[in-house]
Write a protein that holds these residues in place. Sequence first.
Motif, PDB file in Angstrom:
ATOM      1  N   ALA A  49      37.766  -6.686 103.436  1.00 19.92           N
ATOM      2  CA  ALA A  49      37.773  -6.783 104.894  1.00 19.92           C
ATOM      3  C   ALA A  49      39.197  -6.912 105.422  1.00 19.92           C
ATOM      4  CB  ALA A  49      36.928  -7.979 105.352  1.00 19.92           C
ATOM      5  N   TYR A  50      40.012  -7.690 104.747  1.00 23.39           N
ATOM      6  CA  TYR A  50      41.407  -7.867 105.160  1.00 23.39           C
ATOM      7  C   TYR A  50      42.175  -6.554 105.026  1.00 23.39           C
ATOM      8  CZ  TYR A  50      46.084  -9.837 105.524  1.00 23.39           C
ATOM      9  OH  TYR A  50      47.366 -10.106 105.920  1.00 23.39           O
ATOM     10  N   LEU A  52      40.976  -3.572 104.893  1.00 22.24           N
ATOM     11  CA  LEU A  52      40.426  -2.586 105.824  1.00 22.24           C
ATOM     12  C   LEU A  52      41.031  -2.746 107.214  1.00 22.24           C
ATOM     13  CD1 LEU A  52      38.445  -0.371 106.654  1.00 22.24           C
ATOM     14  CD2 LEU A  52      36.700  -2.146 106.931  1.00 22.24           C
ATOM     15  N   ALA A  53      41.154  -3.995 107.666  1.00 26.44           N
ATOM     16  CA  ALA A  53      41.757  -4.235 108.978  1.00 26.44           C
ATOM     17  C   ALA A  53      43.189  -3.715 109.028  1.00 26.44           C
ATOM     18  CB  ALA A  53      41.713  -5.729 109.303  1.00 26.44           C
ATOM     19  N   ARG A 101      38.371 -12.978 107.703  1.00 25.48           N
ATOM     20  CA  ARG A 101      39.404 -12.218 106.998  1.00 25.48           C
ATOM     21  C   ARG A 101      39.745 -10.927 107.752  1.00 25.48           C
ATOM     22  NH1 ARG A 101      43.041 -13.389 103.533  1.00 25.48           N
ATOM     23  NH2 ARG A 101      42.667 -11.631 102.136  1.00 25.48           N
ATOM     24  N   PHE A 102      38.752 -10.305 108.371  1.00 23.86           N
ATOM     25  CA  PHE A 102      39.035  -9.110 109.166  1.00 23.86           C
ATOM     26  C   PHE A 102      39.924  -9.471 110.349  1.00 23.86           C
ATOM     27  CE2 PHE A 102      38.219  -5.756 112.245  1.00 23.86           C
ATOM     28  CZ  PHE A 102      38.272  -4.615 111.454  1.00 23.86           C
ATOM     29  N   GLY A 105      43.362  -9.854 109.158  1.00 21.83           N
ATOM     30  CA  GLY A 105      43.956  -8.545 108.908  1.00 21.83           C
ATOM     31  C   GLY A 105      44.419  -7.851 110.163  1.00 21.83           C
ATOM     32  N   ALA A 204      35.965   1.849 108.658  1.00 18.75           N
ATOM     33  CA  ALA A 204      35.287   0.555 108.620  1.00 18.75           C
ATOM     34  C   ALA A 204      33.867   0.692 108.083  1.00 18.75           C
ATOM     35  CB  ALA A 204      35.272  -0.065 110.021  1.00 18.75           C
ATOM     36  N   PHE A 208      32.790  -0.594 104.361  1.00 18.17           N
ATOM     37  CA  PHE A 208      31.816  -1.682 104.372  1.00 18.17           C
ATOM     38  C   PHE A 208      30.537  -1.268 103.649  1.00 18.17           C
ATOM     39  CE2 PHE A 208      28.106  -3.756 106.327  1.00 18.17           C
ATOM     40  CZ  PHE A 208      28.398  -5.079 106.035  1.00 18.17           C
TER      41      PHE A 208
END
Length: 476
Positions: A49-50, A52-53, A101-102, A105, A204, A208
């Motif tokens: 998630a991090y 990805l952001a 976490r996103f 990020g 995303a 995911f």
Amino acid sequence: MNPGRRLALIVACALFIENMDSTAIATSLPAIAADLGTEPIALKLALTAYLLALAVFIPVSGWVADRFGARSTFMAAIAVFLLGSLACAASGTLEQMVAARFLQGMGGALMVPVGRLVLLRTVPKSELVQALSWLTIPALVAPIIGPPLGGLISTYSDWRWIFLINLPMGLLGLFLAWRFVPDLREPVKPLDWTGFALSGLGLALALFGFSSLGRHMVSTPVAVGCLLLGLGGMAGYVWHALRHPHPLIDLRLLVLPTFRAGVMGGMLFRIGIGATPFLLPLMLQLGFGLTPLASGLLTFVSAVGAMFMKTIAASVLKRFGFRRVLWVNALLASAMLAGFGLFRADTAHGVIMAVLLVSGCFRSLQFTSLNAISYAEVDPARMGQASSLSGMMQQLSLALGVAIGGYALQIAGAFTGHDYADASNFGWAFLTVGTISALSAWVMFRLPPDAGAEMAGRAEPGHEITDPKPAQRPNT
């Protein structure tokens, strides 16, 4: 203090807390999972998630800085990162941790690129090399401090302090940014909103969905649906970008051979390497029974090797050239990565540290070479676009590495009939990601023999190096 050095140190503070946080959390995954009531392997979603952001928001960082001002954007980015840190510390479920976490990020995606942009626009060229050298220090030091610190906190305190210790340095960074960072603005070009929507949602949803196929957070049909929608969005972006005069991410840069090799070959290599911070602490703690502190005191030496290689990488490239270094070193680094799976619970810790130290050297040499060769043919006018595309692909490949590493571990467990955390399964997982990483050698091998010769200091500008032994090209 010299203004350029002061600016570099302010940006370095942001880079330090980001890198230290990322390396500390990897060491603490089993402790976090136990407290959240989930499996450690499910926390791959928190790592992806991090990343990805970062992949989604890095391409718009320059536009945001020009639209709202560099100082305002930099301060807002730090504030968002700190809010994400607080949310991580307050998380009580896997879903809350992934969302937090996103958010972290999102702050990290703007924090460091905008800070680097301020340096490039304000520091005189005569002082730029020195200023950027200050900026690299935290990137080298934080991965050394992060694993032992995360292990120490998880072993003797509460893992939530890993995120709370970001607050003092982050608040100091906010004050210094308000006091010393200039609020630079440039004429704002129209943002490719359609491209941002297609690429952001596509990445995303696809990542995911792919990461959730192990039935973490959502059901398998929902995960498959997200994956298909995401792939559709990414395909839509490709169609859009090839027709838009000023796309958010210019895919036409991939026609440049060195840029294509650096990005696509680098993506394969980073998929393997990206799985390491996830798999290695799990193997040491779940497979071998080590404490988080003992695990962190072993894994940090890889960063020490990386720091050492930074001092001699330029000499190695000048001696052997980009092409030979990239394909040979890709095989060596990948072989060592696969070799991590040969570790056993009774393997001497000195042997593990020695292997990780040497592996860190090979990995650092590959990263340095990839980061340089990617821009060998990019003209200055397209350098910003090239940097955005390269940065996005780097974060995406690291996120894929975490997800693939987790699946390799689960599949190995299904075939062996043992729990995924059994030590015997990690050998197959490391072999899988090492093989993917090794595939990058073929991309590098296809580069021209004189690729990046000027950057490596092996040819005068405007002069090419011819291959003296075309019949023996693999050995040149």
